[in-house]
Every structure is written in structure tokens, then in C-alpha cells.
Enzyme design. Structure first.
Site, PDB file in Angstrom:
ATOM      1  N   HIS A   1      11.307   0.582   4.528  1.00 14.00           N
ATOM      2  CA  HIS A   1      10.833  -0.801   4.666  1.00 14.00           C
ATOM      3  C   HIS A   1      11.580  -1.496   5.811  1.00 14.00           C
ATOM      4  O   HIS A   1      12.599  -2.140   5.568  1.00 14.00           O
ATOM      5  CB  HIS A   1      11.073  -1.596   3.380  1.00 14.00           C
ATOM      6  CG  HIS A   1      10.345  -1.077   2.172  1.00 14.00           C
ATOM      7  ND1 HIS A   1      10.546  -1.591   0.908  1.00 14.00           N
ATOM      8  CD2 HIS A   1       9.409  -0.114   2.025  1.00 14.00           C
ATOM      9  CE1 HIS A   1       9.772  -0.946   0.046  1.00 14.00           C
ATOM     10  NE2 HIS A   1       9.073  -0.029   0.700  1.00 14.00           N
TER      11      HIS A   1
HETATM   12  C1  LIG Z   1       7.381   7.170   3.109  1.00 13.84           C
HETATM   13  C2  LIG Z   1       7.006   5.719   2.966  1.00 13.84           C
HETATM   14  C3  LIG Z   1       6.727   5.195   1.695  1.00 13.84           C
HETATM   15  C4  LIG Z   1       6.397   3.854   1.557  1.00 13.84           C
HETATM   16  N1  LIG Z   1       5.986   3.380   0.342  1.00 13.84           N
HETATM   17  C5  LIG Z   1       5.487   2.113   0.258  1.00 13.84           C
HETATM   18  C6  LIG Z   1       4.856   1.651  -0.918  1.00 13.84           C
HETATM   19  O1  LIG Z   1       4.713   2.389  -1.886  1.00 13.84           O
HETATM   20  N2  LIG Z   1       4.381   0.380  -0.948  1.00 13.84           N
HETATM   21  C7  LIG Z   1       4.519  -0.478   0.114  1.00 13.84           C
HETATM   22  O2  LIG Z   1       4.127  -1.627   0.011  1.00 13.84           O
HETATM   23  N3  LIG Z   1       5.107  -0.046   1.248  1.00 13.84           N
HETATM   24  C8  LIG Z   1       5.548   1.219   1.356  1.00 13.84           C
HETATM   25  N4  LIG Z   1       6.060   1.671   2.525  1.00 13.84           N
HETATM   26  C9  LIG Z   1       6.174   0.732   3.636  1.00 13.84           C
HETATM   27  C10 LIG Z   1       4.844   0.360   4.256  1.00 13.84           C
HETATM   28  O3  LIG Z   1       4.008   1.479   4.335  1.00 13.84           O
HETATM   29  C11 LIG Z   1       5.114  -0.223   5.626  1.00 13.84           C
HETATM   30  O4  LIG Z   1       6.008  -1.298   5.485  1.00 13.84           O
HETATM   31  C12 LIG Z   1       3.867  -0.736   6.295  1.00 13.84           C
HETATM   32  O5  LIG Z   1       2.874   0.238   6.385  1.00 13.84           O
HETATM   33  C13 LIG Z   1       4.240  -1.241   7.679  1.00 13.84           C
HETATM   34  O6  LIG Z   1       3.077  -1.726   8.287  1.00 13.84           O
HETATM   35  P1  LIG Z   1       3.076  -1.981   9.836  1.00 13.84           P
HETATM   36  O7  LIG Z   1       1.711  -2.413  10.214  1.00 13.84           O
HETATM   37  O8  LIG Z   1       4.218  -2.845  10.141  1.00 13.84           O
HETATM   38  O9  LIG Z   1       3.412  -0.564  10.485  1.00 13.84           O
HETATM   39  P2  LIG Z   1       2.734   0.879  10.264  1.00 13.84           P
HETATM   40  O10 LIG Z   1       1.903   0.912   9.041  1.00 13.84           O
HETATM   41  O11 LIG Z   1       3.836   1.851  10.365  1.00 13.84           O
HETATM   42  O12 LIG Z   1       1.787   1.004  11.518  1.00 13.84           O
HETATM   43  C14 LIG Z   1       2.268   0.997  12.846  1.00 13.84           C
HETATM   44  C15 LIG Z   1       1.420   1.946  13.669  1.00 13.84           C
HETATM   45  O13 LIG Z   1       1.604   1.625  15.038  1.00 13.84           O
HETATM   46  C16 LIG Z   1       1.623   2.817  15.787  1.00 13.84           C
HETATM   47  N5  LIG Z   1       2.323   2.553  17.046  1.00 13.84           N
HETATM   48  C17 LIG Z   1       3.618   2.214  17.205  1.00 13.84           C
HETATM   49  N6  LIG Z   1       3.907   2.055  18.510  1.00 13.84           N
HETATM   50  C18 LIG Z   1       2.764   2.291  19.182  1.00 13.84           C
HETATM   51  C19 LIG Z   1       2.426   2.283  20.569  1.00 13.84           C
HETATM   52  N7  LIG Z   1       3.316   1.973  21.513  1.00 13.84           N
HETATM   53  N8  LIG Z   1       1.154   2.605  20.923  1.00 13.84           N
HETATM   54  C20 LIG Z   1       0.220   2.897  19.972  1.00 13.84           C
HETATM   55  N9  LIG Z   1       0.503   2.918  18.651  1.00 13.84           N
HETATM   56  C21 LIG Z   1       1.753   2.606  18.264  1.00 13.84           C
HETATM   57  C22 LIG Z   1       2.354   3.787  14.897  1.00 13.84           C
HETATM   58  O14 LIG Z   1       2.076   5.121  15.266  1.00 13.84           O
HETATM   59  C23 LIG Z   1       1.811   3.410  13.522  1.00 13.84           C
HETATM   60  O15 LIG Z   1       0.699   4.182  13.185  1.00 13.84           O
HETATM   61  C24 LIG Z   1       6.393   3.008   2.702  1.00 13.84           C
HETATM   62  C25 LIG Z   1       6.667   3.525   3.957  1.00 13.84           C
HETATM   63  C26 LIG Z   1       6.956   4.871   4.109  1.00 13.84           C
HETATM   64  C27 LIG Z   1       7.249   5.408   5.473  1.00 13.84           C
END
Ligand SMILES: Cc1cc2nc3c(=O)[nH]c(=O)nc-3n(C[C@H](O)[C@H](O)[C@H](O)COP(=O)(O)OP(=O)(O)OC[C@H]3O[C@@H](n4cnc5c(N)ncnc54)[C@H](O)[C@@H]3O)c2cc1C
Ligand code: SF4
Lengths: 184, 523
Positions: B455
Site C-alpha cells: 500500500h
Molecule cells: C500484492 C498486492 C495485494 C494487494 N491487496 C489489496 C487488497 O486486497 N485490497 C486493496 O484495497 N488494495 C490492495 N492492494 C493495493 C492496491 O491494489 C493498490 O493500492 C492500488 O491498485 C493502487 O492503485 P493505483 O492506481 O495507484 O496504481 P496501480 O493499480 O498499481 O496502477 C498503476 C499502473 O500504472 C502503470 N504505470 C506506471 N508507470 C507508468 C508509465 N510511466 N507508463 C505507463 N504505465 C505506467 C503500472 O504499470 C500500473 O499498471 C494490493 C496491492 C498488491 C501489490
């Protein structure tokens, strides 16, 4: 020079970085299999070392480089005390040398030994023989429960699939019409 | 298929939906025009894509990771980790102790590999965000967005049948102690307990954005470009006008043709580690000095408990319950989290015969963890274009975690555990509650803790005051035109519960704001 546009689909590199150990790295890792992995893993030593390369291929480049350098240092570091490189140490001597790093003089020694332990333990229990030994068989289990989901819960699964595509605008009545109306 | 390191059960690139383009099609330099370009397809990016596409915006999503379908998610754990996790799961925040963290890198972002726990932001946290940061985020204001997200990703209690023995043991322990334990709400439609959430759900039950928001966005006309890494946002004066990137090859190590997208609105949804890096590469700064700072991690520690009885925890859903008894003490949750043997072996400090003897009892193990609401923050620095996280575990958070570990050990002993292996550098194990009491009577040095997290939050925080925050109430970057941030970086503080649903609700709210002001954004 080959241009990208001229490349055929088959020529486009696959997604994984292919990483290969140096001969020194490979030899050191092989010598460490009996130290880090349980004796039952002896038959998979080559596969364990191959797996470490796969893991390193996906790791950040800096970590990969650091690990390669660490292996070379580990190999040579045995010379003063054992008069031979680490890759030639066996049995208790190999154990003692590894432990001298694990409880080592500096955090760098400790961390490198820790990383060795992590990578090799991971690789060890990724071997089908080792997974089977301890009763881990996720493949058939996944197959069984997937079938169950698609039969017992078929109607609900379809309902959810339909819900995902069904029209449900966030602001009903607003359509900015930049494209021809798609989907629903 | 059993776990294997050998070539064979690799991912199969099957037929993709139309409108998903990958490195296989992007063979030459590409220029695209659209209304909205979204960088990242996880919790923050995908909902914006689906909502705006349905409202008629021309949407392009760029995602650095590859596109995989449900059938590609196999039992080959380490292949899944290499393909779906950034840096093969080996990312690290530097500090004492270093904190290993994981992020997804695939179409669907981290939702492809997350556990599916779906919780609304606690009311007290929202109240704090209103009071201290001037945000318009009362539970009432967010209610319609939470509801909408919950419907889309099918947030529901677990089917009883899908709950595994490890989780029942956690419940047994909590009940014996009289502690508050609740059934998890998860984004799943009849999860059948394959326990592979962290490696891509192979049954299709988990409603990650890969199988929910992304198909919806595609259905309403969005285009998704996988294997595309965005290098920078292109600016015209103070206005964001598009992005420049390249086709990512060899897991990101290789550089393919360039891609240039011109857009009327740019959305950065790269996650809390990569969004500040993208902004920094683009020469953007926040006058608050907060861009890249305020990194919270919800530090997490895990124990391995050994039971006499057979547990076989890999048959059953991932985290069916959460113990919430100590949330007021910043100990967010306790949960049982089964892990494949290779990952457990990797986390154990044992070796040789000792490792073998312990792993022979794999089917008698319960892995349980706790999540701490951290009180101090770290930061993300961009070094040669790449982000590096720095995080120092605060003394008081270490003390909170130590108390949490003591309580968790008590719970596990109450459930019948015979031995518990603790997350300290040199194998520490305890065999009963007395030993736990003795061990935890004195502070355990921070340097020996094995801390992990999934997280990462807070590196572009929202707020009304532009001198102390990076974005406004909706996530638009202060002092920059047409740049929306939509991901975990927006959180002003940690939230004590799993963050996915909060990120999605905020993303939906921001999409609503864009639709409400469509004229302005389409100029
Ligand atoms: C193993 C694991 C278990 C988890 N379990 C839970 C859970 O049970 N419940 C919960 O609420 N949360 C959980 N989380 C946390 C939650 O999934 C994340 O906090 C959330 O998905 C983050 O969302 P985000 O949009 O910030 O980033 P992400 O969902 O990580 O998306 C970001 C995306 O941007 C892409 N990206 C980054 N830089 C670039 C670039 N320069 N060009 C193009 N693409 C790029 C990445 O490849 C990625 O696909 C978990 C996370 C993990 C890793
Ligand atoms: S436990 Fe449930 S949600 Fe997780 S991977 Fe298995 S079926 Fe999917």
C-alpha cells in the site's frame, strides 16, 4: 539495420529479460545448493540455478549487477581462509564459509547472504518435485474450482459479465458525442 | 500444472479484445490524437477510462505492463511474479529497515495481483481529510461513488464454502480472545478459493480492473495500448497537451518505437511511486514542495504459525476475515494470507535441513500478517528518471507493530498454534504465550525487522491549500492546466484499510467532475 517496422511479429523479442549467470556465478550457486537447500533438492541443482537466473532477469538492473559482483566477491573471499575459491568448498567448509557471511563482519556480507538464501530457497520450492513432496498441487485445485464456478454459479457469473457492459452513465443524459456512440 | 521454473507454462498471448494494442502491433513510431490520455490502468486509471468513454469522450489508455487474459494466469508462481510484478516484486524502499514493496505492472495494474479486499474509507479518515486538508469528501458526498464502484467490481461477502482452514483458525483465535473479527468484503463474483489472487485470478472471480473497468472502457470505445511506457508529459506553457513514451520490450529493459499522444486532458495514474517520477521527468514541480513527499506505506509484517492439524491453506479464499479489534491503536488489521511454498521458503531465514524440515510442514502452516497505520512518512526521489523510495520506520510505528505482533501471536496460540516464526532477521520462534510475553517485553531493534508493504500512498496529496498540497480537491495539479492525478498518490494520509476502493471512488468522482465540465475540458 533492421527497422522496427520491417520486423515480423515473430522477431519481436519476448517480454522476459533473458539473463545468464557468468561461469563464476553459476559455479558458486551450484556449490551453494547443498548449503541452502534441503538434501532432497540435490537432484534439481541445475534447475535451481537456472531459476535464480530467471528471477534476476526480472529484478532491477542495479540489483542484478550488484548480485553478480557479490557472487564474484563471495567466490574469491574464501581464498585467504580456505586456500580455494568458494565454488570448490564442500560439506562443512562450505557451510562455515556461508555462515561467516550470514553473520558477517559488515551489513553488506549479511545482506548478500540473505539475498542468496532468499533467491535459492524460492528457486528450490519452485521445483515441481519439491512442491509435490510437501503436498502442494494447485493446478488440479484451480481446475476443479474453476469448473465449479462456471457450473454451479453460471447464472450469477453471466449476470456480472452483463453488468460490466450494460449502459449506466455516471451523469445520465450527458453524452459529449466525441465519437459515434459505442457499445450499449 | 504444478509450479515450475522450466520453460513451458509460460503465458500464452491469446486473442485480445479489439482496441487493445500491444508491442506486437506497435512496430513503428506512432502518433495518436484523443480527448483524454490516461497513463496507467489500475485502480485509479481504469475507472476514469470507463466513465469518460461511456460519456462519449475519446479515451486512450497507455499501460507499461502487458495485456494478459484470465486463461494466462497459471499455477506457475514465479512466472506470474516475473510477468505481473514490477521488478519481479523486488522493489525496495531504502531505510532502516529496508521495506520491500510490490506493485503490479500489467493491464489492470495492481488490481490484477491484489487480494481483492474492498473497503470504504473509514469515516474518521474522511473527517480528517475534510478538517485538515479542506477536501469535500464527507461520507455522504462519497456515498454515490462508493456505491457505484461496489456495483461495478461486485463487492460482496465471501461464499462460506470458499473459506479455507487458515482463515477459520484465525477466526477461532479471535473468537477465543473475544476480539472483533469481520468477514471481508471483496471484489469477487463467487470466488471459489483458488488462493491465487496475488498471481492473477485464474478463475475470473476477482473483479480486477482487467475484467471489469477495462472491458467496460473498451466496450464504450476506449483504446488501450499495453507495453507502452510513458516517459514524460508534453506541455505547452502551463497546459498539459499530451504524453510521449515508447514501446517497452523485454520486461521494460528494452526500448521500442516511440509513441506520441496529443490530448485535451492528461491523467497520471501510475501509482504513488511512479506518478511523482513521471511528473518530475516532465519538469513539473509543486510549489508546496510536496510532490514525491508524504509517502505512507501501511507497513506490514507476517508470521508463520505451525499447527498440529492439517491446514492446507492454499485451498480457500485469500483473506476471508479481518480482525479489527485494535484499529484505534493504529493496528489496522490482522489477516490470514496463505502463500505458495516458494514464497514462504524465501521469507524464512532457515536453510538446509532446517528449511527442509520446516517446509515439510507446509500444509500445517498459517501465515498471518498485520497492517500498521503509519504516523511518519518517507519520500520518492527521481534519480536518472527512475523513482527510488526512501522510508524510515518510525520508532512509534515499530512499537505499534511490536504490540501488534504480540497480540497476533496470542491469537494464534489461542487458535492452537504450536510454534510461531517471527519476522526478524535471525529466525526467532516462540512456542507459547509466555515466551511471547518475554520476547516482546523489550523493544526489538528496528534494523532486524522484515517489513513489507503493498500500500504505497500519498506522494501527490490533495488539498485546498496550494502551498501545502500538490493537487486540488479532485486531483487536478495546482498551477498546471489539464493534468489530473488519479491514483493512490492523492491520499493526504494513510487510511488504515485497504486502499483500492478509495482510489476507485475518488477516480469516479473526478470523472464526474470532468463530465460536468466537459465543455471546458474539450476546448
Ligand atoms: C500484492 C498486492 C495485494 C494487494 N491487496 C489489496 C487488497 O486486497 N485490497 C486493496 O484495497 N488494495 C490492495 N492492494 C493495493 C492496491 O491494489 C493498490 O493500492 C492500488 O491498485 C493502487 O492503485 P493505483 O492506481 O495507484 O496504481 P496501480 O493499480 O498499481 O496502477 C498503476 C499502473 O500504472 C502503470 N504505470 C506506471 N508507470 C507508468 C508509465 N510511466 N507508463 C505507463 N504505465 C505506467 C503500472 O504499470 C500500473 O499498471 C494490493 C496491492 C498488491 C501489490
Ligand atoms: S481466491 Fe478467489 S478471487 Fe482469489 S484467485 Fe482464487 S478464485 Fe480468484
Amino acid at each position: 539495420m533492421t527497422t522496427w517496422a520491417a520486423m515480423t511479429r515473430a522477431q519481436v523479442p519476448t517480454d522476459e529479460v533473458s539473463y545468464q549467470h557468468s561461469p563464476t556465478g553459476r559455479a558458486v550457486l551450484l556449490s551453494l545448493v547443498p548449503v541452502i537447500c534441503p538434501v532432497e533438492a540435490a537432484g534439481c541443482a541445475e534447475a535451481i540455478v537456472d531459476h535464480v537466473a530467471l528471477t534476476l532477469g526480472a529484478a532491477p538492473p542495479l540489483l542484478r549487477k550488484g548480485f553478480g559482483a557479490g557472487l564474484a566477491t563471495y567466490d574469491l573471499g574464501a581464498l585467504p581462509r580456505y586456500r580455494r575459491r568458494a565454488r570448490f568448498l564442500t560439506g562443512e567448509r562450505a557451510e562455515r564459509y556461508y555462515d561467516s557471511w550470514a553473520h558477517g563482519p559488515t551489513p553488506i556480507h549479511t545482506q548478500f547472504a540473505h539475498a542468496l538464501n532468499q533467491l535459492m530457497s524460492l528457486a528450490c520450492y519452485e521445483q515441481p518435485e519439491m512442491a509435490a513432496r510437501i503436498g502442494y498441487a494447485p493446478g488440479p485445485w484451480i481446475e476443479e474450482v474453476t469448473k465449479k464456478r462456471l457450473s454451479v454459479f453460471r447464472d450469477d457469473v453471466r449476470k456480472q459479465d452483463a453488468q460490466i457492459l450494460a449502459p449506466d452513465p455516471l451523469r445520465p443524459g450527458v453524452y459529449v458525442g466525441r465519437r459515434k456512440k459505442a457499445g450499449g | 500444472m504444478v509450479a515450475s521454473s522450466r520453460p513451458g507454462p509460460a503465458l500464452i498471448e491469446g486473442a485480445r479484445p479489439t482496441n487493445v494494442f500491444t508491442r506486437h502491433e506497435l512496430l513503428g513510431d506512432t502518433v495518436l490524437d484523443c480527448d483524454v490520455v490516461i497513463v496507467g490502468s489500475g485502480s485509479g486509471g481504469a475507472p476514469v477510462a470507463a466513465e469518460l468513454a461511456e460519456a462519449g469522450f475519446d479515451v486512450v489508455v497507455l499501460e507499461e505492463g502487458s495485456y494478459y487474459a484470465t486463461r494466462d494466469f497459471t499455477a506457475d508462481t514465479s512466472a506470474m511474479v516475473r510477468q505481473l510484478y514490477r521488478d519481479g516484486g523486488a522493489s525496495m524502499a531504502l531505510g532502516t529497515p529496508p521495506v520491500m514493496f510490490q506493485e503490479g505492472r500489467a493491464v489492470g495494474g495492481s488490481t490484477v495481483i491484489n487480494g481483492g479486499m474492498s473497503w470504504r474509507t473509514p469515516d474518521e479518515i474522511l473527517a480528517r481529510w475534510q478538517k485538515d486538508h479542506g477536501l469535500d469528501v464527507s461520507p455522504q458526498a462519497l456515498e454515490p461513488y462508493f456505491e457505484r464502484v461496489e456495483k461495478r467490481i461486485h463487492v460482496a461477502p465471501m461464499d462460506h464454502d470458499a473459506i479455507g482452514n487458515d482463515n477459520w483458525l484465525l477466526k477461532k483465535g479471535a473468537d477465543a480472545k473475544g476480539w472483533n473479527i469481520i468477514g471481508n468484503l471483496r471484489n469477487q463474483a463467487h470466488c471459489v478459493g483458488s488462493n491465487r489472487c496475488a498471481f492473477g485470478c485464474p478463475t475470473g472471480a476477482k473483479q480486477s480492473t482487467l475484467v471489469s473497468y477495462i472491458p467496460r472502457a473498451l466496450h464504450y470505445g476506449a483504446r488501450v495500448y499495453a507495453d507502452v511506457r510513458v516517459d514524460r508529459i508534453t506541455m505547452n506553457g502551463k497546459r498539459a497537451v499530451g504524453v510521449m513514451g515508447h514501446v517497452a520490450l523485454n520486461g521494460g529493459a528494452g526500448k521500442g518505437p516511440s509513441i506520441n499522444v496529443r490530448a485535451k486532458l492528461v491523467v497520471a495514474a501510475c501509482g504513488a511511486i511512479h506518478t511523482p517520477a513521471l511528473l518530475s521527468r516532465s519538469g513539473l514541480q509543486s510549489r508546496s514542495g510536496q510532490l514525491g513527499r508524504n509517502l505512507s506505506l501501511h507497513p506490514n509484517v507476517k508470521v508463520v504459525a505451525l499447527f498440529d492439524e492439517d491446514v492446507t491453506g492454499w485451498r480457500g479464499a485469500h483473506q476471508a476475515f479481518q480482525v479489527r479489534e485494535f484499529a484505534h491503536e493504529n493496528i489496522g488489521t490482522f489477516a490470514a494470507v496463505n502463500l505458495p511454498p516458494s514464497i514462504i521458503a524465501m521469507s524464512l531465514p532457515h536453510k538446509g535441513a532446517q528449511l527442509g524440515a520446516l517446509m515439510d510442514r507446509y500444509n500445517h502452516m498459517v501465515v498471518a500478517g498485520l497492517l500498521c497505520e503509519d504516523t511518519d512518512t518517507g519520500h520518492v526521489k527521481t534519480l536518472r528518471g527512475r523513482p527510488q523510495a526512501f522510508y524510515q520506520l518510525a520508532e512509534r510505528d515499530a512499537a505499534t507493530m511490536q504490540r501488534g505482533l504480540h497480540l497476533l501471536s496470542e491469537l494464534l496460540f489461542a487458535a492452537g498454534a504450536k510454534q510461531i516464526i517471527l519476522p526478524f532477521a535471525h529466525a526467532t520462534q516462540i512456542c507459547n504465550a509466555d515466551e511471547a510475553r518475554k520476547l516482546f517485553a523489550n523493544p526489538i531493534p528496528r534494523s532486524s525487522w522484515e517489513v513489507v508493504t503493498v500500500h504505497m500512498m500519498g506522494t501527490a496529496k490533495m488539498g485546498r491549500d496550494r502551498t501545502s498540497s500538490v493537487t486540488d480537491n479532485f486531483g487536478f495539479m495546482h498551477d498546471v492546466d489539464r493534468l489530473l492525478i488519479s491514483d493512490a498518490s492523492l491520499f493526504p494520509t494513510p487510511i488504515r484499510v485497504n486502499p483500492m476502493e478509495t482510489i476507485m471512488a475518488l477516480a469516479t468522482r473526478a470523472a464526474g467532475h470532468v463530465i460536468d465540465n466537459a465543455k471546458k475540458f474539450l476546448q
